[in-house]
Structures are given as structure tokens and as C-alpha cells.
Write an enzyme that holds these catalytic residues in place. Structure first.
Site, mmCIF file in Angstrom:
data_model
loop_
_atom_site.group_PDB
_atom_site.id
_atom_site.type_symbol
_atom_site.label_atom_id
_atom_site.label_comp_id
_atom_site.label_asym_id
_atom_site.label_seq_id
_atom_site.Cartn_x
_atom_site.Cartn_y
_atom_site.Cartn_z
ATOM 1 N N TYR A 95 12.986 9.277 14.434
ATOM 2 C CA TYR A 95 12.652 8.996 13.023
ATOM 3 C C TYR A 95 13.675 9.713 12.141
ATOM 4 O O TYR A 95 14.221 9.147 11.191
ATOM 5 C CB TYR A 95 11.229 9.491 12.736
ATOM 6 N N ARG B 17 0.857 -1.196 0.000
ATOM 7 C CA ARG B 17 0.000 0.000 0.000
ATOM 8 C C ARG B 17 0.891 1.243 0.000
ATOM 9 O O ARG B 17 2.119 1.137 -0.026
ATOM 10 C CB ARG B 17 -0.904 -0.010 1.235
ATOM 11 N N LYS C 176 16.242 8.274 9.244
ATOM 12 C CA LYS C 176 16.171 8.709 7.846
ATOM 13 C C LYS C 176 17.458 9.430 7.424
ATOM 14 O O LYS C 176 17.871 9.358 6.269
ATOM 15 C CB LYS C 176 14.939 9.583 7.623
ATOM 16 N N ASN D 270 11.719 0.864 0.361
ATOM 17 C CA ASN D 270 10.631 1.793 0.687
ATOM 18 C C ASN D 270 10.017 1.553 2.065
ATOM 19 O O ASN D 270 9.552 2.506 2.697
ATOM 20 C CB ASN D 270 9.544 1.654 -0.400
ATOM 21 N N ASP E 114 6.256 -7.382 1.210
ATOM 22 C CA ASP E 114 5.652 -6.681 2.351
ATOM 23 C C ASP E 114 5.310 -7.690 3.434
ATOM 24 O O ASP E 114 5.183 -8.879 3.156
ATOM 25 C CB ASP E 114 4.373 -5.932 1.898
ATOM 26 N N THR F 194 -0.857 9.080 2.920
ATOM 27 C CA THR F 194 -0.918 7.620 3.022
ATOM 28 C C THR F 194 -1.340 7.323 4.457
ATOM 29 O O THR F 194 -1.531 8.248 5.270
ATOM 30 C CB THR F 194 0.466 6.991 2.796
ATOM 31 N N ASP G 132 9.777 -9.467 5.275
ATOM 32 C CA ASP G 132 10.045 -8.631 6.441
ATOM 33 C C ASP G 132 11.461 -8.113 6.226
ATOM 34 O O ASP G 132 12.419 -8.898 6.207
ATOM 35 C CB ASP G 132 9.946 -9.456 7.726
ATOM 36 N N VAL G 133 11.595 -6.801 6.058
ATOM 37 C CA VAL G 133 12.903 -6.256 5.650
ATOM 38 C C VAL G 133 13.997 -6.462 6.685
ATOM 39 O O VAL G 133 15.179 -6.299 6.382
ATOM 40 C CB VAL G 133 12.818 -4.746 5.280
#
Ligand code: NAP
Length: 264
Positions: free
Chosen positions: A157, A16, A161, A87, A37, A194, A60-61
Site C-alpha cells: 500500500y 462514500r 501511495k 480519491n 464510483d 471511514t 472504474d478508475v
């Protein structure tokens, strides 16, 4: 322009949101896409809508075996891997003083370990296809505006990033040094509508002690000089550009798609 004919992409967190929009756009410009995903039902639904050029796999990354299975699926189903889009990401929306070590580990695992593992596991397949292509293969890492400038409400966060931003530049240099034709670039979205975008409004309202979600949405909107919030397709277009041969002279760069948010 921005065509991906015959190329195969693996996109994490693509059930999504921004990842799904990138998968949709890539298919429409000629690519095959592996949607990886943790959300199985939604991911299968997204792949089904996109048709035979899209396949879903549980990814699962934070799990290296899952990455290996996803890269193998790209090679088995479509003959190789040309594009990796890192992503998948998490947002906590809480002050660093309110976050437990467990919360931090989860955030860092998905936002940073996941990007490293994807890069590590996909390197051989990407290098192989890169060596056969005039403009090389491509990794697109989804960072954030919070990976470029400080974030007063989400320092942790922002830390993850910021890590993605510099890992992008470092791997671009590293691949160049090793002679791999793999271009690596990052994308820095502003606030995008989103589920995660909605989550930022809720957490901002809570952080301000008002629980007024509409107000926090209006504040976010006012921060974007372009006069609107972003939609997933705004980011998907940047991802497709960086993945395409049109970005053949770009590596180690940061593409800001933020409606002017960081222009101040
Ligand atoms: P989203 O709507 O929450 O979608 C992210 C997807 O990644 C979800 O399906 C999510 O599944 C999945 N995911 C979470 N943990 C995973 C894991 N361990 N392995 C694989 N998949 C996992 O988010 P989005 O807004 O599309 O964001 C995509 C990327 O853009 C993220 O890296 C985000 O940080 C970045 N970004 C977003 C915004 C924004 O405003 N939306 C702004 C700047 C940057 P679950 O639902 O199960 O968690």
C-alpha cells in the site's frame, strides 16, 4: 475563503467516505460535482442527497473509457472541468509476503493506474478552464501518510501511495513545463474513520494474531498526538482548500492532515 463558486469538480470514489465528504463540502461552497464510483446505488443516493449540483456516473478508475465519459459529463452538464480529485483507493492490509500477483495488480491498478488515467484524460478540459482562471485549475491526489513514511505492516500500500506522492510532484512540474495552468497537490491523511479506516483496524488485529479490533483501534488512536482519529470532513477541508483559488501559489506540494501521526 475557500469558495468554489461556479467551479466544477470530478471526484473519484465519492460514493462514500472521504470522497463523499469532499463532494458535500464542495457543493456547500458553490461547486458542481460529478461523483464517480464503482458503487452505483450508494453513489446515486449520495448525488440525490446533494441535489441538482451533483451528478453520479459509473467510474472504474482503471478504465480509460469510464474516465472519458466522466469528463464529458462534467463538460456537458456544467460547461467544463476545473477540479479533479483522484480519491478512489484500495487498502489490502496484508504483509507483502502474503499478497499474490493478482492482488498486487488490483491494488496498483486502482491506486496508481487510476490516478494516472484520471490525470491523462482530464488534462485537456482542466487546461482549458485553467487558462481562463486567474489561479488555474486543480488536481488533488489523495495519497496517505503511508506515501510519505514507511509502513511496516503495509509495504505494498505504501509503495502505491509513495507513487502517488511523486506523480503529484512530477505532474506539477510537467504541467508547468507545458504551460498548462493546472496546479497539482497531494493530501496525506492519517487514520480516518471511514469503511477503509475500519478495515485497517481489522487487518492490524489479524496481522498481530489477536483479532482484538478494539485494541488495534486504541493503538491507532495513541499514534495520533492530537488525541483523536480523523473524520472525513478533516480531509475534505484540505481538499477544498487545495482546489480553491486560496491555494493559487501551491503546486507539487504535500498537505499532511494526520493529527500529528508523522510528526514523530
Ligand atoms: P472508502 O471508504 O473505502 O471509499 C473509497 C471509495 O472508492 C469506495 O466507494 C470504493 O468502492 C471506491 N473505489 C474502489 N475502487 C474503485 C475503482 N476502481 N474505481 C472507482 N472507485 C473505486 O475509502 P476512504 O477511506 O474514503 O479513502 C479515500 C482515499 O483516501 C483512498 O485513496 C485511501 O487510500 C485514502 N486514505 C484513506 C485513509 C483512511 O484511514 N481512511 C488514510 C489515508 C489515505 P468499493 O467499496 O466498491 O471498493
Amino acid at each position: 475563503m475557500n469558495r468554489l463558486d461556479g467551479k466544477t469538480a470530478l471526484i473519484s470514489g465519492a460514493s462514500r467516505g472521504i470522497g463523499a465528504a469532499a463532494a458535500r463540502l464542495m457543493i456547500s461552497v458553490g461547486a458542481n460535482v460529478i461523483i464517480g464510483d464503482v458503487l452505483k446505488t450508494k453513489g446515486e443516493e449520495t448525488a440525490e442527497i446533494l441535489g441538482p449540483n451533483a451528478k453520479f456516473i459509473h467510474l472504474d478508475v482503471t478504465d480509460e473509457n469510464d474516465w472519458s465519459n466522466a469528463v464529458d459529463l462534467a463538460v456537458d452538464q456544467f460547461g467544463g472541468l476545473d477540479i479533479l480529485v483522484n480519491n478512489a483507493g484500495l487498502f489490502l492490509g496484508r504483509d507483502f509476503s502474503d499478497i499474490s500477483v493478482d492482488d498486487w495488480n488490483r491494488l496498483a491498478n486502482v491506486n496508481m493506474t487510476g490516478v494516472w488515467l484520471g490525470t491523462k484524460v482530464a488534462t485537456d478540459a482542466l487546461a482549458k478552464r485553467g487558462s481562463e482562471s486567474s489561479q488555474g485549475s486543480a488536481i488533488v491526489n489523495i495519497s496517505s501518510v503511508a506515501g510519505l513514511v514507511g509502513s511496516e505492516l503495509d509495504p505494498l500500500y505504501s509503495m502505491t501511495k509513495g507513487g502517488v506522492t511523486l506523480f503529484t510532484k512530477s505532474t506539477a512540474l510537467n504541467f508547468g513545463r507545458k504551460g498548462h495552468k493546472i496546479r497539482v497537490n497531494s493530501v496525506h491523511p492519517g487514520v480516518i474513520q471511514t469503511d477503509m479506516g475500519e478495515q485497517t483496524f481489522v487487518s492490524r488485529a489479524q496481522q498481530h494474531g489477536t483479532n482484538d479490533i478494539k485494541k488495534s483501534r486504541d493503538v491507532a488512536l495513541a499514534g495520533h498526538p492530537i488525541g483523536r482519529l480523523g473524520v472525513p470532513e478533516d480531509i475534505a477541508k484540505g481538499i477544498v482548500f487545495l482546489a480553491s483559488d486560496d491555494a493559487g501559489f501551491m503546486t507539487g506540494s504535500s498537505l499532511v492532515i494526520d493529527g500529528g501521526l508523522t510528526a514523530r
